[in-house]
Enzyme design. Structure first.
Site, PDB file in Angstrom:
ATOM      1  N   HIS A  46      37.348  19.251 -24.986  1.00 33.78           N
ATOM      2  CA  HIS A  46      36.266  19.013 -25.019  1.00 33.78           C
ATOM      3  C   HIS A  46      35.229  20.331 -24.320  1.00 33.78           C
ATOM      4  O   HIS A  46      34.067  20.367 -24.921  1.00 33.78           O
ATOM      5  CB  HIS A  46      35.988  17.743 -24.119  1.00 33.78           C
ATOM      6  N   GLU A  49      34.805  22.599 -27.369  1.00 35.11           N
ATOM      7  CA  GLU A  49      33.852  22.019 -28.188  1.00 35.11           C
ATOM      8  C   GLU A  49      32.287  22.539 -27.821  1.00 35.11           C
ATOM      9  O   GLU A  49      31.534  23.008 -28.676  1.00 35.11           O
ATOM     10  CB  GLU A  49      33.928  20.700 -28.316  1.00 35.11           C
ATOM     11  N   HIS A  50      32.131  22.281 -26.530  1.00 28.62           N
ATOM     12  CA  HIS A  50      30.638  22.864 -25.985  1.00 28.62           C
ATOM     13  C   HIS A  50      30.511  24.556 -26.080  1.00 28.62           C
ATOM     14  O   HIS A  50      29.329  24.830 -26.658  1.00 28.62           O
ATOM     15  CB  HIS A  50      30.678  22.148 -24.635  1.00 28.62           C
ATOM     16  N   GLU A 126      28.026  15.269 -17.441  1.00 28.38           N
ATOM     17  CA  GLU A 126      28.173  13.926 -18.324  1.00 28.38           C
ATOM     18  C   GLU A 126      29.288  13.306 -17.976  1.00 28.38           C
ATOM     19  O   GLU A 126      29.273  12.060 -18.091  1.00 28.38           O
ATOM     20  CB  GLU A 126      28.679  14.801 -19.586  1.00 28.38           C
TER      21      GLU A 126
END
Length: 418
Positions: A46, A49-50, A126
């Site tokens: 993840h 991905e950012h 997040e």
């Protein structure tokens, strides 16, 4: 028309030409997600991905945003337990621009140390956001308990400790190891020509390392688990789940119809019984979470401290009912038509078509025609639903997670599907 080409290095390119559309959706999919991480690096897929949107050797993060905005397009990404997708949706004439940007972020991202630290803060926020949202949190907690001691139980986001410990070297090392050609699928749907797409990829996408990065996946070992977590909340949030089916299981159509009848819509048994008839919950539903080799069927409900026990008992009762009573034909027919209609309506957009191409390739190794899926639903019978319910609704696989003002000292050890 659907066409597929496997490049020399193993990258698969799949396209569906839809000449009546004015848009094209294209995605670069990597068949590795959070279940392919190690515990100490949980969240790295993840994180990558950012970071791929934070600048390349050719573009700054602002350049990337401005270029896609300047053509009215959409550029985004998402991470799941078994894959990561980077995608763009543009008007068909801007497909070369979309391919250029996607290829650039995918192969030329620089992982600037300052950007890594800024994005680390974003991801930690997040994670905090999920912690502050009990409905989101209880699903994460359920998966942790249901897939205990297995990579499927790890959070897609990671946790505070694992994300804080991800160095630039670990991040780049994971990408180099896992972003290999045999695990990469490039899917496009819309007003696209397959040969023109291949030419664009040859021009923009440099050589990608061959091979694949995945280790052999191990299936989880299930056991009955019941856990309650006290928290000062207005509602008690509950996830009640049992074993499901893998994505490609031949009995998946029976399970999908069963889930729809149970809690997949406003006309479902759970919604009607718990919310409409008794007013015990605002939100109650069920869903199937299927993976390459296993799956789960989960019921979620949020109810007040005075009613959560009744909601839990009603949910258990509806599960038992599926095992003991044939589903009336009219209810079966309605659920079947709902699933077929939802599927067909979803395929009216190029982005959903693109996703279907990639997921079919990941889980089936080939395209699943719409007619074949409809035929699969048409074969579901009242007997086949009872049969699959009998196989899946087993006490040994039952997991209950409750979050909120739960009765002190109550273990709920007596709950059962027997």
């Amino acid at each position: 028309m659907i066409k597929k080409t496997t490049l020399k290095n193993g990258v698969r390119v799949i396209s569906e030409a839809l000449p009546n559309l004015s848009s094209v959706s294209i995605g670069i999919w990597v068949a590795n997600g959070s279940r392919h991480e190690r515990r100490e690096s949980n969240g790295v897929a993840h994180f990558i991905e950012h970071l791929l949107f934070k600048g390349t050797t050719n573009r700054t993060a602002l350049d990337i945003a401005r270029e896609i905005d300047s053509v009215g397009g959409i550029l985004n990404a998402f991470t799941s337990r078994e894959y990561v997708c980077y995608y763009a949706k543009v008007l068909d004439r801007f497909l070369p621009k979309a391919v250029d940007i996607l290829a650039d972020i995918f192969t030329n991202s620089i992982f600037d140390p300052e950007e890594i630290e800024k994005e680390r803060k974003v991801i930690l926020q997040e994670i905090n956001m999920v912690e502050d949202n009990p409905e989101d949190l209880v699903h994460d907690l359920f998966h942790q308990k249901f897939w205990k001691h297995h990579p499927l139980g790890m959070s897609i986001l990671g946790d505070q400790q694992s994300v804080s410990g991800l160095t630039r070297e670990k991040i780049i090392g994971f990408k180099d190891r896992m972003y290999r050609a045999e695990d990469i699928i490039i899917a496009a749907a819309g007003n696209v020509d397959h040969q023109e797409l291949l030419a664009l990829l040859e021009k923009n996408l440099p050589q990608i390392a061959t091979g694949n990065g995945r280790e052999t996946a191990t299936e989880p070992v299930h056991k009955k688990r019941i856990e309650t977590m006290e928290r000062d909340l207005e509602q008690v949030h509950m996830c009640l789940g049992i074993r499901g089916l893998p994505q490609n299981h031949p009995r998946r159509f029976d399970a999908f119809v069963m889930n729809t009848i149970l809690g997949g819509s406003m006309s479902s048994r759970l919604f009607q019984e718990v919310r409409e008839k008794r007013g015990l919950a605002y939100s109650i539903y069920s869903y199937m979470a299927s993976h390459a080799d296993t799956g789960s069927l989960v019921i979620y409900a949020g109810s007040g401290p005075d009613h959560y026990r009744e909601v839990m008992e009603l949910s258990l009762g509806e599960l038992k009912r599926l095992k003991r009573e044939p589903v009336p034909q009219v209810e079966l027919d309605a659920a079947r038509e709902q699933l077929k209609g939802n599927m067909i309506l979803s395929l009216e957009s190029s982005d959903n078509r693109m996703s279907k191409l990639a997921k079919n390739e990941i889980y089936f190794g080939q395209y699943q025609p719409i007619d074949a899926i409809i035929a699969g639903f048409d074969l579901v019978t009242t007997d086949s639903i009872m049969e699959i319910a009998g196989q899946l609704l087993d006490d040994d696989y039952l997991t209950l997670v409750m979050l909120g003002k739960v009765e002190a000292g109550h273990t709920f050890s007596g709950i059962s599907l027997q």
